[in-house]
Design a protein around this motif. Structure first.
Motif, short mmCIF file in Angstrom:
data_model
loop_
_atom_site.label_atom_id
_atom_site.label_comp_id
_atom_site.label_asym_id
_atom_site.label_seq_id
_atom_site.Cartn_x
_atom_site.Cartn_y
_atom_site.Cartn_z
N LEU A 3 188.82 95.34 -85.86
CA LEU A 3 187.64 96.34 -85.57
C LEU A 3 186.16 95.58 -85.72
CD1 LEU A 3 186.60 99.17 -85.06
CD2 LEU A 3 186.92 99.44 -87.67
N LYS A 5 182.15 95.80 -86.11
CA LYS A 5 180.88 96.71 -86.49
C LYS A 5 179.81 95.93 -86.03
CE LYS A 5 178.66 98.55 -90.57
NZ LYS A 5 178.86 98.56 -92.22
N TYR A 14 175.13 101.54 -86.33
CA TYR A 14 176.15 100.72 -85.86
C TYR A 14 177.14 101.24 -84.82
CZ TYR A 14 175.28 97.64 -89.78
OH TYR A 14 174.60 96.82 -90.71
N TYR A 16 181.06 100.63 -83.17
CA TYR A 16 182.25 100.14 -83.47
C TYR A 16 183.31 99.76 -82.30
CZ TYR A 16 180.76 101.40 -88.24
OH TYR A 16 179.81 101.63 -89.16
N TRP A 18 187.08 97.86 -80.65
CA TRP A 18 188.38 97.05 -81.21
C TRP A 18 188.35 96.09 -80.31
CZ3 TRP A 18 191.21 97.83 -85.58
CH2 TRP A 18 191.02 99.12 -86.36
N GLU A 34 183.10 104.38 -87.92
CA GLU A 34 184.43 103.65 -88.50
C GLU A 34 185.49 104.71 -88.27
OE1 GLU A 34 186.25 100.74 -91.55
OE2 GLU A 34 184.25 101.28 -91.84
N ALA A 37 186.78 105.26 -84.90
CA ALA A 37 187.39 104.30 -84.39
C ALA A 37 188.86 103.99 -84.96
CB ALA A 37 186.70 102.86 -84.68
#
Length: 68
Positions: A3, A5, A14, A16, A18, A34, A37
């Motif tokens: 992950l 950021k 921010y 996020y 993958w 987060e 995600a």
């Protein structure tokens, strides 16, 4: 799978997303938190090759303003 950021300079929030392995490409949509995600990853959406290829196609899309 890892992950990321990320925050652009000058922005307060921010993003996020993958990526595949340590230096792999983006394999997910972008998320505002987060938790979003993590929830996406738990739903096992990244498991199929077709979905990974679709995201890679979108990330590599060229538009007229791109330099060649």
């Amino acid at each position: 799978m890892r992950l990321i950021k990320y925050r652009d300079a000058g922005l307060a929030t921010y993003t996020y997303f993958w990526v595949r392995g340590e230096s792999g490409g983006v394999i997910s949509p972008f998320f505002d938190s987060e938790k979003e995600a993590q929830d996406w990853a738990r739903e096992d959406r990244i498991g199929t090759l077709e979905e990974q290829q679709e995201f890679e196609k979108k990330r590599n899309y060229k538009w007229e303003g791109d330099c060649i």
